[in-house]
Design an enzyme around this catalytic site. Structure first.
Site, PDB file in Angstrom:
ATOM      1  N   TYR A  28      -9.927 -33.459  21.929  1.00  0.00           N
ATOM      2  CA  TYR A  28     -11.166 -34.101  22.357  1.00  0.00           C
ATOM      3  C   TYR A  28     -12.380 -33.316  21.865  1.00  0.00           C
ATOM      4  CZ  TYR A  28     -14.929 -35.712  25.394  1.00  0.00           C
ATOM      5  OH  TYR A  28     -16.129 -36.184  25.864  1.00  0.00           O
ATOM      6  N   GLU A  29     -12.273 -31.989  21.889  1.00  0.00           N
ATOM      7  CA  GLU A  29     -13.382 -31.135  21.458  1.00  0.00           C
ATOM      8  C   GLU A  29     -13.397 -30.916  19.939  1.00  0.00           C
ATOM      9  OE1 GLU A  29     -13.269 -27.616  23.914  1.00  0.00           O
ATOM     10  OE2 GLU A  29     -14.150 -28.692  25.608  1.00  0.00           O
ATOM     11  N   TYR A  76     -10.511 -30.581  32.443  1.00  0.00           N
ATOM     12  CA  TYR A  76     -10.166 -31.737  31.622  1.00  0.00           C
ATOM     13  C   TYR A  76      -9.490 -32.779  32.490  1.00  0.00           C
ATOM     14  CZ  TYR A  76      -8.014 -34.608  27.999  1.00  0.00           C
ATOM     15  OH  TYR A  76      -7.633 -35.659  27.195  1.00  0.00           O
ATOM     16  N   VAL A  77      -9.940 -34.021  32.327  1.00  0.00           N
ATOM     17  CA  VAL A  77      -9.305 -35.167  32.960  1.00  0.00           C
ATOM     18  C   VAL A  77      -8.988 -36.157  31.852  1.00  0.00           C
ATOM     19  CG1 VAL A  77      -9.606 -37.078  34.587  1.00  0.00           C
ATOM     20  CG2 VAL A  77     -10.526 -34.815  35.137  1.00  0.00           C
ATOM     21  N   GLY A 115     -13.712 -41.083  35.739  1.00  0.00           N
ATOM     22  CA  GLY A 115     -14.499 -41.983  36.572  1.00  0.00           C
ATOM     23  C   GLY A 115     -13.853 -42.302  37.906  1.00  0.00           C
ATOM     24  N   GLY A 133     -12.972 -39.763  40.143  1.00  0.00           N
ATOM     25  CA  GLY A 133     -13.229 -38.688  41.078  1.00  0.00           C
ATOM     26  C   GLY A 133     -12.417 -37.424  40.882  1.00  0.00           C
ATOM     27  N   GLY A 169     -12.408 -35.194  38.329  1.00  0.00           N
ATOM     28  CA  GLY A 169     -13.223 -34.066  37.870  1.00  0.00           C
ATOM     29  C   GLY A 169     -14.048 -33.487  39.001  1.00  0.00           C
ATOM     30  N   ASN A 216     -21.526 -32.917  24.213  1.00  0.00           N
ATOM     31  CA  ASN A 216     -20.726 -33.630  25.201  1.00  0.00           C
ATOM     32  C   ASN A 216     -21.618 -34.194  26.317  1.00  0.00           C
ATOM     33  OD1 ASN A 216     -18.758 -34.613  26.894  1.00  0.00           O
ATOM     34  ND2 ASN A 216     -17.490 -32.772  26.817  1.00  0.00           N
ATOM     35  N   TYR A 275     -22.089 -32.993  35.155  1.00  0.00           N
ATOM     36  CA  TYR A 275     -22.377 -31.700  35.782  1.00  0.00           C
ATOM     37  C   TYR A 275     -23.763 -31.685  36.418  1.00  0.00           C
ATOM     38  CZ  TYR A 275     -18.322 -30.058  33.106  1.00  0.00           C
ATOM     39  OH  TYR A 275     -17.075 -29.890  32.572  1.00  0.00           O
TER      40      TYR A 275
END
Length: 161
Positions: A23-24, A86-87, A93, A95, A97, A124, A131
């Site tokens: 992902y990163e 990471y999720v 969406g 909850g 994280g 990101n 956050y």
């Protein structure tokens, strides 16, 4: 549901780390082995800790937080440095994280730690927005530096060159 990781979670933690690296956009950098993760999390002197987020219906792992203690000389107490959160995209969406961060914040409060810190890639935007919605604020006056690979070996060589 959030739970403390156990040794049987090593394969899923390893898989989630690799998913995060992809992902990163740095999959080649995720070189940790399951054996290294086991030693770091559950060895004789563990230096890192992990929590697993599971699907409320199936119980399947959908995310993780891996963290370790840091120390503030200014505050005089430990804090938590969140290395990875990471999720999986299919569970975002829902909850998980927030639940992982809530658990780490609870640990901080319970143990008298005064900081929960982490880094986020500047591109990101979904993570940054998430956050900031929780009340986290960027530390713009600080720049992260890192020594790795050849530069680290060169500096750490016996003669320092």
């Amino acid at each position: 549901m959030i739970r403390t990781a156990t040794p049987t979670d090593i394969p899923v933690i390893h898989a989630l780390i690799r998913e995060l690296a992809a992902y990163e956009k740095e999959p080649q950098e995720a070189r940790a082995t399951p054996e290294q993760l086991h030693e770091a999390l559950f060895g004789q002197h563990p230096g890192a800790y992990a929590h697993i987020a599971t699907d409320d219906t199936t119980g399947e792992p959908v995310g993780f937080a891996l963290w370790f203690l840091n120390f503030s000389t200014w505050r005089g107490v430990h804090g938590i440095y969140l290395e990875d959160l990471y999720v999986r995209p299919t569970a975002r969406g829902t909850g998980h994280g927030k639940a992982l961060l809530t658990e780490l914040a609870r640990i901080c409060v319970d143990r008298g730690y005064e900081r929960l810190e982490w880094s986020v890639l500047d591109w990101n935007r979904p993570a940054i927005d998430f956050y900031e919605a929780l009340g986290a604020r960027p530390q713009d006056e600080w720049t992260v530096y890192r020594l790795t690979d050849g530069a680290l070996r060169k500096l750490g060589a016996p003669n320092g060159s």
